[in-house]
Write a protein that holds these residues in place. Structure first.
Motif, PDB file in Angstrom:
ATOM      1  N   ASN A   6       0.838  -1.196   0.000  1.00 14.63           N
ATOM      2  CA  ASN A   6       0.000   0.000   0.000  1.00 14.63           C
ATOM      3  C   ASN A   6       0.874   1.246   0.000  1.00 14.63           C
ATOM      4  O   ASN A   6       2.082   1.171   0.205  1.00 14.63           O
ATOM      5  CB  ASN A   6      -0.881   0.021   1.264  1.00 14.63           C
ATOM      6  CG  ASN A   6      -1.805  -1.162   1.332  1.00 14.63           C
ATOM      7  OD1 ASN A   6      -2.544  -1.447   0.394  1.00 14.63           O
ATOM      8  ND2 ASN A   6      -1.786  -1.869   2.446  1.00 14.63           N
ATOM      9  N   TYR A  57      -3.646   4.969   1.723  1.00 10.39           N
ATOM     10  CA  TYR A  57      -4.209   5.293   3.031  1.00 10.39           C
ATOM     11  C   TYR A  57      -4.007   6.780   3.255  1.00 10.39           C
ATOM     12  O   TYR A  57      -2.889   7.284   3.127  1.00 10.39           O
ATOM     13  CB  TYR A  57      -3.527   4.468   4.135  1.00 10.39           C
ATOM     14  CG  TYR A  57      -4.037   3.046   4.164  1.00 10.39           C
ATOM     15  CD1 TYR A  57      -4.954   2.641   5.127  1.00 10.39           C
ATOM     16  CD2 TYR A  57      -3.635   2.126   3.215  1.00 10.39           C
ATOM     17  CE1 TYR A  57      -5.447   1.349   5.148  1.00 10.39           C
ATOM     18  CE2 TYR A  57      -4.123   0.826   3.218  1.00 10.39           C
ATOM     19  CZ  TYR A  57      -5.021   0.447   4.187  1.00 10.39           C
ATOM     20  OH  TYR A  57      -5.513  -0.829   4.204  1.00 10.39           O
ATOM     21  N   ARG A  67      -9.084   4.879   3.266  1.00 10.36           N
ATOM     22  CA  ARG A  67      -8.260   4.315   2.204  1.00 10.36           C
ATOM     23  C   ARG A  67      -9.074   4.234   0.920  1.00 10.36           C
ATOM     24  O   ARG A  67     -10.302   4.248   0.948  1.00 10.36           O
ATOM     25  CB  ARG A  67      -7.717   2.932   2.565  1.00 10.36           C
ATOM     26  CG  ARG A  67      -8.769   1.839   2.505  1.00 10.36           C
ATOM     27  CD  ARG A  67      -8.161   0.454   2.665  1.00 10.36           C
ATOM     28  NE  ARG A  67      -9.217  -0.544   2.633  1.00 10.36           N
ATOM     29  CZ  ARG A  67      -9.670  -1.131   1.536  1.00 10.36           C
ATOM     30  NH1 ARG A  67      -9.150  -0.839   0.357  1.00 10.36           N
ATOM     31  NH2 ARG A  67     -10.641  -2.019   1.603  1.00 10.36           N
ATOM     32  N   SER A 115      -1.097  -1.728   8.118  1.00 10.98           N
ATOM     33  CA  SER A 115      -2.224  -0.884   7.707  1.00 10.98           C
ATOM     34  C   SER A 115      -3.394  -1.076   8.662  1.00 10.98           C
ATOM     35  O   SER A 115      -3.695  -2.204   9.046  1.00 10.98           O
ATOM     36  CB  SER A 115      -2.662  -1.260   6.286  1.00 10.98           C
ATOM     37  OG  SER A 115      -1.582  -1.159   5.392  1.00 10.98           O
TER      38      SER A 115
END
Length: 143
Positions: A6, A57, A67, A115
Motif C-alpha cells: 500500500n 491510506y 483508504r 495498515s
C-alpha cells in the motif's frame, strides 16, 4: 504473506473524509474517464506490488482515517514538461480504524500488516468524531 503493498499519503488541507471525497469530485483532480487521481512527482518503484491489490491510506489531521483502492498509475506531463505519476483511485472511500501518524513529505510505502483495518459497515455510518478528538483517542489507544 501478502503479494501487494500500500501507499500512505497526507491529505494536506483536508479537514475530514467527507472533505476529501468532495475535493476528489473536482474535475481538475480527475482522469479523463472521471476517476479521482493524485499526481505526484515520483513514480513508485514497487509498481507491480501496488497494482496487485494495494490501496492509498489517507492521513487527515494527523490520523489515518480512510483508504482507496489504487486502480492504475498513469503518466502525466505537467505544463513545465516534467513527467509525473498520477495515482488513479477507485472513487469509493473506506473509513479505517483511526491510526495516528506523524507528518511526512510525499508518499510512503505501507505494509499491509501495518495498515489499519477498515471500519465495519455499521461503524463507518456512525457520526464522525471531530478530527482532534479522534486523533487524541487513537493516540491513547481507545479507538
Amino acid at each position: 504473506m501478502y503479494n501487494f503493498t500500500n501507499l500512505i499519503k497526507l491529505s494536506v488541507g483536508t479537514e475530514s473524509v467527507d472533505g476529501l471525497a468532495e475535493w476528489q469530485k473536482i474535475p481538475q483532480v480527475q482522469t479523463p474517464d472521471g476517476l479521482p487521481r493524485h499526481v505526484t512527482r515520483m513514480w513508485p518503484k514497487r509498481e507491480k506490488e501496488i497494482l496487485a491489490g494495494g490501496s492509498i491510506y489517507w492521513v487527515i489531521k494527523g490520523v489515518i482515517q480512510a483508504r482507496q483502492r489504487i486502480v492504475r498509475l498513469d503518466e502525466v506531463t505537467g505544463q513545465d514538461g516534467i513527467r509525473r505519476c498520477a495515482i488513479v483511485l477507485d472513487p469509493e472511500l473506506f473509513r479505517t480504524a483511526p491510526a495516528p501518524r506523524r507528518p511526512f513529505q510525499g508518499w510512503r510505502y505501507l505494509k499491509p500488516e501495518d495498515s489499519p483495518p477498515d471500519m465495519s459497515a455499521q461503524r463507518s455510518s456512525d457520526d464522525t468524531l471531530p478530527s482532534e478528538l479522534s486523533a487524541a483517542l487513537a493516540e491513547i489507544g481507545v479507538l
